[in-house]
Design a protein around this motif. Structure first.
Motif, PDB file in Angstrom:
ATOM      1  N   PHE A  39       1.703   2.160  10.142  1.00 19.19           N
ATOM      2  CA  PHE A  39       1.019   1.783   9.768  1.00 19.19           C
ATOM      3  C   PHE A  39       0.934   0.879   8.434  1.00 19.19           C
ATOM      4  N   TYR A  40       1.633  -0.012   8.334  1.00 19.26           N
ATOM      5  CA  TYR A  40       2.596  -0.801   7.516  1.00 19.26           C
ATOM      6  C   TYR A  40       2.202  -2.173   7.988  1.00 19.26           C
ATOM      7  N   TYR A  82      -6.807   3.173  -1.431  1.00 21.92           N
ATOM      8  CA  TYR A  82      -5.166   2.424  -0.457  1.00 21.92           C
ATOM      9  C   TYR A  82      -6.161   1.746   0.329  1.00 21.92           C
ATOM     10  N   PRO A 108       0.861  -1.809   0.182  1.00 22.54           N
ATOM     11  CA  PRO A 108      -0.055   0.043   0.254  1.00 22.54           C
ATOM     12  C   PRO A 108       0.731   1.040  -0.102  1.00 22.54           C
ATOM     13  N   HIS A 109       0.232   2.491  -0.559  1.00 23.83           N
ATOM     14  CA  HIS A 109       1.122   3.815   0.065  1.00 23.83           C
ATOM     15  C   HIS A 109       2.206   3.971  -0.766  1.00 23.83           C
ATOM     16  N   TRP A 169       4.448   5.933   8.837  1.00 24.19           N
ATOM     17  CA  TRP A 169       4.164   5.148   7.712  1.00 24.19           C
ATOM     18  C   TRP A 169       4.272   2.977   7.772  1.00 24.19           C
ATOM     19  N   TRP A 206      -1.732  -2.746   8.864  1.00 23.85           N
ATOM     20  CA  TRP A 206      -1.957  -3.091   7.071  1.00 23.85           C
ATOM     21  C   TRP A 206      -1.559  -4.937   7.029  1.00 23.85           C
ATOM     22  N   GLU A 262      -6.328  -4.199   5.883  1.00 22.41           N
ATOM     23  CA  GLU A 262      -6.843  -2.391   5.454  1.00 22.41           C
ATOM     24  C   GLU A 262      -5.452  -1.567   5.984  1.00 22.41           C
ATOM     25  N   TRP A 263      -5.570  -0.718   5.043  1.00 22.06           N
ATOM     26  CA  TRP A 263      -4.621   0.848   5.240  1.00 22.06           C
ATOM     27  C   TRP A 263      -5.992   1.811   5.817  1.00 22.06           C
TER      28      TRP A 263
END
Length: 93
Positions: free
Chosen positions: A70-71, A88, A30-31, A67, A74, A79-80
């Motif tokens: 959040f990773y 995302y 993601p992202h 980041w 995820w 889910e981001w």
């Protein structure tokens, strides 16, 4: 991680010492700007959230750490929650 300022007045951040894993229900990271190079998307250049007058320690490093946090979520949930681009958060890619 590798932090590098480039000639465009921006900065690029890559995860370099470890291949990031993909969540079980997803196909790509993601992202990120690029799955192979693992170039992280930390801000939106068009919104001018970053410029060379800002310091890496006050902006880019905290954004990179956020980041990664959040990773980790995820990776478990798929889910981001890091915001940014809406696709995302919900798209199963």
């Amino acid at each position: 991680m590798d932090f590098s300022k480039n000639g465009t007045g921006s900065v690029a951040v890559y995860v370099i010492n470890q291949k990031l894993k993909i969540a079980k229900n997803r196909k790509t990271l993601p992202h990120v700007y690029d799955n192979e190079t693992q170039k992280l998307c930390l801000f939106t250049p068009k919104k001018k959230e970053w410029n060379l007058r800002r310091t890496l320690i006050d902006y880019i490093i905290p954004w990179a750490l956020e980041w990664l946090d959040f990773y980790e979520h995820w990776l478990i949930s798929g889910e981001w929650l890091g915001g940014g681009h809406d696709e995302y958060a919900t798209k199963n890619d």
